[in-house]
Design an enzyme around this catalytic site. Structure first.
Site, PDB file in Angstrom:
ATOM      1  N   CYS A 117      49.084  22.414  36.602  1.00  0.00           N
ATOM      2  CA  CYS A 117      49.264  22.576  35.198  1.00  0.00           C
ATOM      3  C   CYS A 117      47.916  21.624  34.356  1.00  0.00           C
ATOM      4  CB  CYS A 117      50.500  20.883  35.112  1.00  0.00           C
ATOM      5  SG  CYS A 117      50.512  19.339  34.992  1.00  0.00           S
ATOM      6  N   ASP A 309      50.157   7.691  32.329  1.00  0.00           N
ATOM      7  CA  ASP A 309      50.613   8.492  31.127  1.00  0.00           C
ATOM      8  C   ASP A 309      50.847   7.874  29.891  1.00  0.00           C
ATOM      9  OD1 ASP A 309      54.011   9.539  32.812  1.00  0.00           O
ATOM     10  OD2 ASP A 309      51.489  10.529  33.112  1.00  0.00           O
ATOM     11  N   ARG A 401      57.300  17.636  23.920  1.00  0.00           N
ATOM     12  CA  ARG A 401      57.765  18.271  25.037  1.00  0.00           C
ATOM     13  C   ARG A 401      58.375  16.143  24.663  1.00  0.00           C
ATOM     14  NH1 ARG A 401      54.776  19.966  29.750  1.00  0.00           N
ATOM     15  NH2 ARG A 401      56.302  19.073  30.722  1.00  0.00           N
TER      16      ARG A 401
END
Ligand code: EPZ
Length: 422
Positions: A117, A309, A401
């Site tokens: 990804c 993240d 998402r």
């Protein structure tokens, strides 16, 4: 596909409530496979990743429904198709975490390899190693992981460390499988992320016997069966960190509710180091920035280190620091799709392998930019809040998402974000 129009610069002020954690919810949804019956999850956010995970469970035979109170009910009485299909897993790589539960419940599973990804390769060699240690026979065929454990799984001492440290979903997969294995399992170098602790706590509510929760060594005494449970997922620390940066980058003041500072000590430490004030307040905190943004240095690491993240979001913030900063990405070394886009907004970023040198600039300038992955997209929204002019962020589905209607939560505290379909 939707496009955001983000007018800046703005100054955010007011209160925001943090949602339940996406990354706690996804493995806990998979854990429902382990116990035939109805499990009920609360504080589950409305996100496309959660919907895709629901589709994945539905294909297995589960029945899912959302109550009027927002609770997610997963009825896993029937699991008659232990297959995680490519066309779903490729859209949501966390789908790989049904592998362990399916093996434990059905003694066989076919799950698509996740594939790569935007943030890099997503290998699963450690997942497979751990499940093989528990006695599973696993081979790869046509892009699928074919796994079986016809004699059941057997507890084992397993080292789960890899070249980048621990693996979050790898730990989840092996932990869930071990709950129904015969005998004791020790998982050494387990991921310590709060989301894994939340999963373990939920599994213990289901009748599992897990100790060492939150530590790098998890011990599991296998049991014969688990029962469905009710569980409220923990707040989303990455969403909370994103909103903290939103307050900081706009020199604003946000009161974040339902935010566990205990899960975010590395993030709070770094924000304070660069001039942001964070004070605990009630069930969350107040985040304020009045003075200049100071330069900083960040190295991402597995928990309790600084979370990968939040790397992109911090890069947006440090782009406006008074001086040069260094960001080193040690978890996903290629996780820099946002660098080129931020440079389009007049940031001054130079990538050298897994390191980005951030030369602070006085201001960012609005530009059309493209979202590429969930957290990079969040960084572009944050940059748009501070940039002069109206920034157009395309491929907003990446943001949806992981952030529930982010524009509907930022606009009431001073953002000016419009969503258009292009
Ligand atoms: C989880 O992904 C999170 N996703 C990611 O958040 C997060 O970035 C990541 O953990 C790291 O914290 C969910 O929880 C749904 P890893 P995961 O296995 O478990 C290597 C987001 O934005 N590795 O901990 O897939 C891997 O390549 C998402 O919400 C192996 O080498 O990540 C990486 O370098 C993005 N072999 C490192 O370990 C393996 O078998 C950490 O990956 C597994 C992983």
């Amino acid at each position: 596909m939707d496009v955001f129009g983000i007018e800046g610069p703005v100054r955010l002020s007011g209160s925001v409530t943090i949602n339940g954690s996406k990354n706690a919810t996804l493995p806990i949804m998979a854990a429902a496979i382990l116990a035939a019956g109805k499990s009920v999850l609360s504080a589950v956010p409305h996100l496309s990743d959660i919907s895709v995970c629901g589709q994945l469970l539905g294909r297995l035979g589960c029945k899912l429904s959302r109550g009027s109170n927002g609770n997610l009910c997963i009825d896993s009485t029937v699991i008659d198709n232990p297959v995680g299909e490519y066309e779903i897993v490729r859209r949501m790589r966390a789908g790989i975490c049904i592998l362990g539960p399916l093996l434990a419940r059905c003694e066989r599973a076919e799950v698509s390899m996740p594939g790569g990804c935007a943030i890099g390769d997503r290998p699963i060699n450690i997942h497979i190693r751990g499940l093989r240690e528990l006695g599973a026979k696993i081979h790869l065929k046509n892009g699928y992981i074919i796994a079986e454990a016809s004699k059941g799984l057997k507890g084992k001492d397993i080292f789960m460390g890899g070249p980048f440290g621990s693996t979050v979903l790898g730990t989840a997969n092996v932990l869930m499988a071990a709950t129904l294995a015969k005998g004791k399992t020790i998982i050494e170098s387990a991921a310590c992320e709060p989301e894994i602790a939340d999963l373990a706590n939920c599994l213990n509510k289901m009748g599992a016997k897990i100790t060492g929760i939150g530590s790098p060594r998890l011990t599991v005494e296998g049991v014969r069966e688990l029962r469905p449970a009710e569980h409220r997922v923990i707040p989303d620390r990455i969403e909370a960190g994103t909103f903290m940066v939103a307050a900081a980058i706009t020199a604003g003041k946000l009161h974040l509710h339902n935010c566990r500072l205990d899960d975010m000590m590395a993030v709070v430490d770094k924000l304070r180091n660069v001039g942001v004030t964070i004070d605990a307040a009630g069930d969350g905190c107040v985040v304020t920035r009045t003075g200049p943004i100071k330069p900083g240095d960040i190295t991402t690491q597995p928990y309790p280190g600084f979370p990968t993240d939040l790397q992109a979001q911090f890069m947006a913030l440090l782009s406006l620091a008074e001086g040069n900063s260094i960001i080193i990405e040690k978890v996903f070394p290629d996780r820099f799709m946002h660098v080129a886009e931020l440079n389009r907004m007049a940031a001054n970023l130079r990538k050298e392998g897994p390191t980005v040198i951030v030369a602070g600039v006085k201001k960012l300038i609005a530009a059309p930019v493209m979202a590429s992955d969930l957290r990079a997209s969040a960084a572009l929204v944050l940059a748009g809040l501070a940039a002069e002019g109206t920034t157009a962020v395309s491929r907003v589905y990446h943001i949806d998402r992981g952030y529930e209607k982010i524009e509907e939560r930022l606009n009431p505290v001073g953002a000016k974000i419009t969503r258009e379909s292009d």
